[in-house]
Design a protein around this motif. Structure first.
Motif, mmCIF file in Angstrom:
data_model
loop_
_atom_site.group_PDB
_atom_site.id
_atom_site.type_symbol
_atom_site.label_atom_id
_atom_site.label_comp_id
_atom_site.label_asym_id
_atom_site.label_seq_id
_atom_site.Cartn_x
_atom_site.Cartn_y
_atom_site.Cartn_z
ATOM 1 N N ILE A 189 -84.581 47.123 -78.988
ATOM 2 C CA ILE A 189 -85.297 47.323 -79.209
ATOM 3 C C ILE A 189 -85.816 48.170 -80.691
ATOM 4 C CG2 ILE A 189 -87.501 48.280 -78.570
ATOM 5 C CD1 ILE A 189 -86.745 48.106 -75.556
ATOM 6 N N TYR A 190 -85.077 49.239 -80.584
ATOM 7 C CA TYR A 190 -85.509 49.985 -82.027
ATOM 8 C C TYR A 190 -84.770 49.649 -83.046
ATOM 9 C CZ TYR A 190 -88.107 52.662 -79.804
ATOM 10 O OH TYR A 190 -90.157 53.731 -79.583
ATOM 11 N N ARG A 191 -83.264 48.496 -83.227
ATOM 12 C CA ARG A 191 -83.449 47.512 -84.515
ATOM 13 C C ARG A 191 -84.058 46.515 -84.933
ATOM 14 N NH1 ARG A 191 -77.424 48.002 -84.357
ATOM 15 N NH2 ARG A 191 -76.453 48.740 -82.473
ATOM 16 N N ARG A 192 -85.173 46.669 -83.980
ATOM 17 C CA ARG A 192 -85.950 45.587 -85.100
ATOM 18 C C ARG A 192 -87.748 46.475 -85.217
ATOM 19 N NH1 ARG A 192 -85.749 41.193 -79.478
ATOM 20 N NH2 ARG A 192 -83.619 41.029 -80.118
ATOM 21 N N HIS A 193 -87.760 48.096 -85.582
ATOM 22 C CA HIS A 193 -88.974 48.632 -85.065
ATOM 23 C C HIS A 193 -88.771 48.876 -86.874
ATOM 24 C CE1 HIS A 193 -91.677 52.063 -85.167
ATOM 25 N NE2 HIS A 193 -91.790 51.035 -83.664
ATOM 26 N N PRO A 194 -90.072 48.448 -87.305
ATOM 27 C CA PRO A 194 -90.863 48.659 -89.060
ATOM 28 C C PRO A 194 -90.799 49.836 -89.134
ATOM 29 C CG PRO A 194 -92.346 48.032 -87.334
ATOM 30 C CD PRO A 194 -91.103 48.115 -86.212
ATOM 31 N N ALA A 195 -90.959 50.979 -89.222
ATOM 32 C CA ALA A 195 -90.699 52.487 -88.737
ATOM 33 C C ALA A 195 -89.671 52.882 -88.890
ATOM 34 C CB ALA A 195 -91.942 52.933 -88.662
ATOM 35 N N TYR A 196 -88.743 52.644 -87.642
ATOM 36 C CA TYR A 196 -87.846 53.787 -86.787
ATOM 37 C C TYR A 196 -87.253 52.509 -86.411
ATOM 38 C CZ TYR A 196 -91.717 57.088 -86.573
ATOM 39 O OH TYR A 196 -92.347 57.861 -86.954
ATOM 40 N N LYS A 197 -86.371 52.410 -87.881
ATOM 41 C CA LYS A 197 -84.813 50.800 -87.334
ATOM 42 C C LYS A 197 -84.019 51.873 -86.858
ATOM 43 C CE LYS A 197 -82.982 47.231 -88.718
ATOM 44 N NZ LYS A 197 -83.115 46.313 -90.087
ATOM 45 N N PHE A 198 -83.164 51.331 -85.299
ATOM 46 C CA PHE A 198 -82.283 52.277 -85.466
ATOM 47 C C PHE A 198 -80.350 51.461 -86.151
ATOM 48 C CE2 PHE A 198 -78.825 51.996 -82.577
ATOM 49 C CZ PHE A 198 -78.037 53.201 -82.111
ATOM 50 N N GLU A 199 -79.847 52.099 -86.423
ATOM 51 C CA GLU A 199 -78.393 51.395 -87.401
ATOM 52 C C GLU A 199 -77.592 52.711 -86.431
ATOM 53 O OE1 GLU A 199 -78.421 49.704 -89.357
ATOM 54 O OE2 GLU A 199 -80.298 48.923 -90.077
#
Length: 221
Positions: A30-40
């Motif tokens: 889910i957070y791989r697509r977050h605009p401000a908190y992108k997970f890597e």
């Protein structure tokens, strides 16, 4: 010692471990697509850390973090009235030689939402609640975790020297689990011996957290 060496049955799917890993997979995706908190995957490049609660994350990575912990659960193989089903398993001769149980196990998943700004911790917790319970509920059911509801705690300062704030989000969830045990022998076979099933928990099917046991022993001549 490797992780496999710490278990009597290396291929068994431990309940808490399996639930934690599946929740992490869904949340990270889910957070791989977050605009401000992108997970890597790279800890130095990620916009948010999403790790188990025991992870050691250095404060030099001053980005928000989700720390995941699985709560208590009740476990039993007896059939009951609460969303549990049990059926008989027959061998090749049509004789009842085992059983299969399907359980829906309730538990909790706690997420410690930590950030270096109080408002950021609070906002992330609110967003996580909406994602899990409503907006992206299906992402978690795809990995066998059915989120029922959530409790969002008060934001508190946990490390004054590092200006670190924390908000607890506790999800109440249900997880399906399946167990099967059978033998190739009939109930009247005199040549019964005691052995350890092999393999234990090798078969695994989604969605859900399943542990399947087969005893592949055959009658002795």
């Amino acid at each position: 010692m490797s992780e496999e060496q710490r278990a009597l049955f290396p291929e068994v799917h431990l309940f808490k471990k399996s639930v934690r890993e599946r929740f992490l997979v869904a949340l990270r995706e889910i957070y791989r697509r977050h605009p401000a908190y992108k997970f890597e995957d790279d800890m130095a490049a990620t916009g948010i850390h999403i790790q188990p609660s025991y992870a050691n994350i250095s404060h030099e990575y001053r980005v928000p973090r989700f720390l995941i912990k699985i709560g208590q659960y009740n476990f039993g193989l007896q059939d009951g009235f609460f969303k549990n089903m049990t059926e008989e398993v027959r061998n090749n001769e049509g004789v009842v030689a085992g059983y299969k149980s399907f359980k829906v196990i309730p538990t909790t998943i706690s997420v410690s939402v930590r950030a270096f700004v109080e408002e950021e911790s609070s906002d992330l917790a609110d967003e996580l609640n909406m994602l899990g319970v409503f907006a992206l509920h299906g992402m978690f059911t795809q990995v066998g975790i059915n989120i029922q509801d959530a409790t969002i705690g008060e934001t508190q300062e946990v490390e004054r020297e590092n200006d670190l704030f924390e908000t607890q989000v506790i999800f109440r969830v249900e997880v399906p689990w399946e167990y099967q045990h059978g033998t190739g022998r009939g109930p009247d076979d005199p040549n019964i011996d005691i052995d350890i099933p092999d393999p234990f928990g090798k078969e695994y099917r989604a969605p859900g957290v399943y542990t399947v046991v087969h005893n592949r022993s055959t009658p002795k001549n």
